[in-house]
Each structure stands twice: as C-alpha cells, then as structure tokens.
Design a protein around this motif. Structure first.
Motif, PDB file in Angstrom:
ATOM      1  N   UNK A  90     -59.601  28.167 -94.994  1.00  0.00           N
ATOM      2  CA  UNK A  90     -58.640  27.302 -94.312  1.00  0.00           C
ATOM      3  C   UNK A  90     -58.223  27.919 -92.975  1.00  0.00           C
ATOM      4  N   UNK A  91     -57.654  27.107 -92.117  1.00  0.00           N
ATOM      5  CA  UNK A  91     -57.127  27.564 -90.840  1.00  0.00           C
ATOM      6  C   UNK A  91     -55.705  28.062 -91.053  1.00  0.00           C
ATOM      7  N   UNK A  92     -55.399  29.243 -90.523  1.00  0.00           N
ATOM      8  CA  UNK A  92     -54.061  29.808 -90.738  1.00  0.00           C
ATOM      9  C   UNK A  92     -53.291  29.891 -89.431  1.00  0.00           C
ATOM     10  N   UNK A  93     -51.989  29.679 -89.535  1.00  0.00           N
ATOM     11  CA  UNK A  93     -51.063  29.877 -88.425  1.00  0.00           C
ATOM     12  C   UNK A  93     -49.870  30.657 -88.959  1.00  0.00           C
ATOM     13  N   UNK A  94     -49.973  31.966 -88.946  1.00  0.00           N
ATOM     14  CA  UNK A  94     -48.875  32.812 -89.405  1.00  0.00           C
ATOM     15  C   UNK A  94     -48.091  33.274 -88.178  1.00  0.00           C
ATOM     16  N   UNK A  95     -46.799  33.187 -88.279  1.00  0.00           N
ATOM     17  CA  UNK A  95     -45.962  33.556 -87.144  1.00  0.00           C
ATOM     18  C   UNK A  95     -45.361  32.321 -86.510  1.00  0.00           C
ATOM     19  N   UNK A  96     -45.111  32.413 -85.212  1.00  0.00           N
ATOM     20  CA  UNK A  96     -44.419  31.336 -84.518  1.00  0.00           C
ATOM     21  C   UNK A  96     -45.291  30.095 -84.401  1.00  0.00           C
ATOM     22  N   UNK A  97     -44.691  28.941 -84.681  1.00  0.00           N
ATOM     23  CA  UNK A  97     -45.370  27.660 -84.553  1.00  0.00           C
ATOM     24  C   UNK A  97     -45.217  27.182 -83.115  1.00  0.00           C
ATOM     25  N   UNK A  98     -46.335  26.936 -82.462  1.00  0.00           N
ATOM     26  CA  UNK A  98     -46.300  26.438 -81.090  1.00  0.00           C
ATOM     27  C   UNK A  98     -46.022  24.933 -81.119  1.00  0.00           C
ATOM     28  N   UNK A  99     -44.904  24.482 -80.546  1.00  0.00           N
ATOM     29  CA  UNK A  99     -44.614  23.047 -80.557  1.00  0.00           C
ATOM     30  C   UNK A  99     -45.717  22.262 -79.848  1.00  0.00           C
ATOM     31  N   UNK A 100     -46.128  21.170 -80.449  1.00  0.00           N
ATOM     32  CA  UNK A 100     -47.197  20.350 -79.897  1.00  0.00           C
ATOM     33  C   UNK A 100     -48.562  20.686 -80.469  1.00  0.00           C
ATOM     34  N   UNK A 101     -48.620  21.573 -81.455  1.00  0.00           N
ATOM     35  CA  UNK A 101     -49.904  21.955 -82.037  1.00  0.00           C
ATOM     36  C   UNK A 101     -50.612  20.756 -82.660  1.00  0.00           C
ATOM     37  N   UNK A 102     -49.861  19.850 -83.255  1.00  0.00           N
ATOM     38  CA  UNK A 102     -50.467  18.686 -83.897  1.00  0.00           C
ATOM     39  C   UNK A 102     -50.326  17.402 -83.080  1.00  0.00           C
ATOM     40  N   UNK A 103     -49.491  17.420 -82.029  1.00  0.00           N
ATOM     41  CA  UNK A 103     -49.213  16.185 -81.306  1.00  0.00           C
ATOM     42  C   UNK A 103     -49.676  16.191 -79.851  1.00  0.00           C
ATOM     43  N   UNK A 104     -49.721  17.332 -79.188  1.00  0.00           N
ATOM     44  CA  UNK A 104     -50.064  17.384 -77.765  1.00  0.00           C
ATOM     45  C   UNK A 104     -51.542  17.737 -77.607  1.00  0.00           C
ATOM     46  N   UNK A 105     -52.345  16.755 -77.218  1.00  0.00           N
ATOM     47  CA  UNK A 105     -53.790  16.938 -77.180  1.00  0.00           C
ATOM     48  C   UNK A 105     -54.279  17.758 -75.997  1.00  0.00           C
ATOM     49  N   UNK A 106     -53.446  17.977 -74.994  1.00  0.00           N
ATOM     50  CA  UNK A 106     -53.905  18.727 -73.824  1.00  0.00           C
ATOM     51  C   UNK A 106     -53.675  20.228 -73.940  1.00  0.00           C
ATOM     52  N   UNK A 107     -53.029  20.662 -75.001  1.00  0.00           N
ATOM     53  CA  UNK A 107     -52.833  22.096 -75.178  1.00  0.00           C
ATOM     54  C   UNK A 107     -54.085  22.729 -75.749  1.00  0.00           C
ATOM     55  N   UNK A 108     -54.233  24.026 -75.530  1.00  0.00           N
ATOM     56  CA  UNK A 108     -55.419  24.737 -76.042  1.00  0.00           C
ATOM     57  C   UNK A 108     -55.327  24.986 -77.541  1.00  0.00           C
ATOM     58  N   UNK A 109     -54.126  24.951 -78.102  1.00  0.00           N
ATOM     59  CA  UNK A 109     -53.924  25.191 -79.536  1.00  0.00           C
ATOM     60  C   UNK A 109     -53.917  23.907 -80.366  1.00  0.00           C
ATOM     61  N   UNK A 110     -54.334  22.790 -79.791  1.00  0.00           N
ATOM     62  CA  UNK A 110     -54.285  21.501 -80.489  1.00  0.00           C
ATOM     63  C   UNK A 110     -55.204  21.525 -81.711  1.00  0.00           C
ATOM     64  N   UNK A 111     -54.684  21.059 -82.852  1.00  0.00           N
ATOM     65  CA  UNK A 111     -55.435  21.006 -84.107  1.00  0.00           C
ATOM     66  C   UNK A 111     -55.291  19.628 -84.733  1.00  0.00           C
ATOM     67  N   UNK A 112     -56.332  19.214 -85.462  1.00  0.00           N
ATOM     68  CA  UNK A 112     -56.300  17.959 -86.205  1.00  0.00           C
ATOM     69  C   UNK A 112     -56.673  18.223 -87.659  1.00  0.00           C
ATOM     70  N   UNK A 113     -55.750  18.766 -88.443  1.00  0.00           N
ATOM     71  CA  UNK A 113     -56.082  19.051 -89.846  1.00  0.00           C
ATOM     72  C   UNK A 113     -55.992  17.791 -90.704  1.00  0.00           C
ATOM     73  N   UNK A 114     -56.554  17.875 -91.892  1.00  0.00           N
ATOM     74  CA  UNK A 114     -56.469  16.764 -92.846  1.00  0.00           C
ATOM     75  C   UNK A 114     -55.251  16.909 -93.749  1.00  0.00           C
ATOM     76  N   UNK A 115     -54.795  18.163 -93.962  1.00  0.00           N
ATOM     77  CA  UNK A 115     -53.610  18.418 -94.779  1.00  0.00           C
ATOM     78  C   UNK A 115     -52.920  19.670 -94.235  1.00  0.00           C
ATOM     79  N   UNK A 116     -51.604  19.706 -94.349  1.00  0.00           N
ATOM     80  CA  UNK A 116     -50.807  20.844 -93.896  1.00  0.00           C
ATOM     81  C   UNK A 116     -50.112  21.463 -95.098  1.00  0.00           C
TER      82      UNK A 116
END
Length: 164
Positions: A90-116
């Motif tokens: 699975x993809x992990x994000x431990x630590x600070x959550x970058x706002x816009x990770x799931x909603x802002x498509x122009x960021x470099x950290x943008x992800x489209x997971x199937x489940x969180x």
C-alpha cells in the motif's frame, strides 16, 4: 498462519487494544462493552475483530495494493503505517498530511487512491475531509471518543496506546 478468533482476541488483550478513553462519542457507544470504576470505557473486542475482518475483505477486493492509501499523523502510528505498507504494498503517508493531496490535481503529491485507511479520524481530519470530497471510502481506527463524520468503516480500538 491462520489464527482463530480467540487467538486474535488474546493478542488484542495483551496489546491493550480494548482500553478506550474516559469520554465516549454517542456513535461509538455501540462498540463499548462496559465502563470501569475509574470511568474508562472498554471496547468490545468481538465487534473489533469483526470490523477488522470486514476491513480485510475491503483491502483484498482492491486489485492493485498501491491504490490503498494509509495515512497517520500520530507519532506512535507512523511505524505501524510504514510496516503495513511494506508488507501489503500500500501507499503510506506517515507524518504531516499535505492539504490538497486528494483534491488539488496540480500539486506534485496528488494521489487518487481507491480506499483511505487512517489511524485516528481526529488527528487525520484533513485526510478524512478530503476523502469525503472525492468520494473515497474511509476505514478508520477509532477510539471511544473519535468523531465518525465521513468515516465509512469504523474499527473500534485503542489508537492512543504505544503498544496497541
């Protein structure tokens, strides 16, 4: 190594997964077994085990394991998140959550997971809110005082203890 339900519950007892908090959210009352004399709510481990099995079925149903996003901002949970990701792919994000990770498509950290999968809906509130905006199902490890807004599957357990 297939363990029985009783063996799993014994392991959860050793890790103090059943210990909740002094406060209980009204939506988490159905997972509370009883309350001790000190006022600590005890989580019903049978219901916890059943919810873990449901979450496992959800995770197995996803074809590509990298489409599962596991997030945690808690310091004690970051090691568990990284271990889970290592063993399942699975993809992990431990630590600070970058706002816009799931909603802002122009960021470099943008992800489209199937489940969180989050370890605490209170500390990971930004991740849960973004998942709700993008219609991503959320599986959360919830303590007795956790808010359940936008959580699709709640696994009742102690998410504050170091060993749990």
């Amino acid at each position: 190594m297939a363990l029985t339900k009783e063996e799993d519950i014994q392991m959860m007892l050793v890790c103090k997964t059943h210990l909740g908090t002094r406060n209980a959210d009204h939506r988490m009352k159905r997972y509370v077994f009883r309350r001790t004399n000190e006022g600590i709510h005890i989580v019903h481990l049978g219901k916890c085990w059943e919810k873990i099995m449901v979450a496992a079925r959800i995770m197995v149903a996803i074809e590509n394991p990298s489409d599962i996003l596991v997030a945690s901002q808690r310091p004690y949970a970051s090691r568990a998140v990284l271990k889970f990701s290592q063993y399942t792919g699975a993809t992990s994000l431990a630590g600070r959550w970058m706002p816009g990770t799931l909603t802002n498509q122009i960021t470099s950290k943008y992800l489209e997971p199937r489940v969180l999968l989050v370890t605490d809906p209170r500390t990971d509130a930004q991740a849960v809110k973004e998942a709700a905006y993008t219609n991503i199902p959320v599986v959360a490890l919830c303590d007795t005082d956790s808010p359940l807004e936008h959580v699709d599957l709640c696994i009742p357990c102690n998410n504050k203890g170091k060993e749990s």
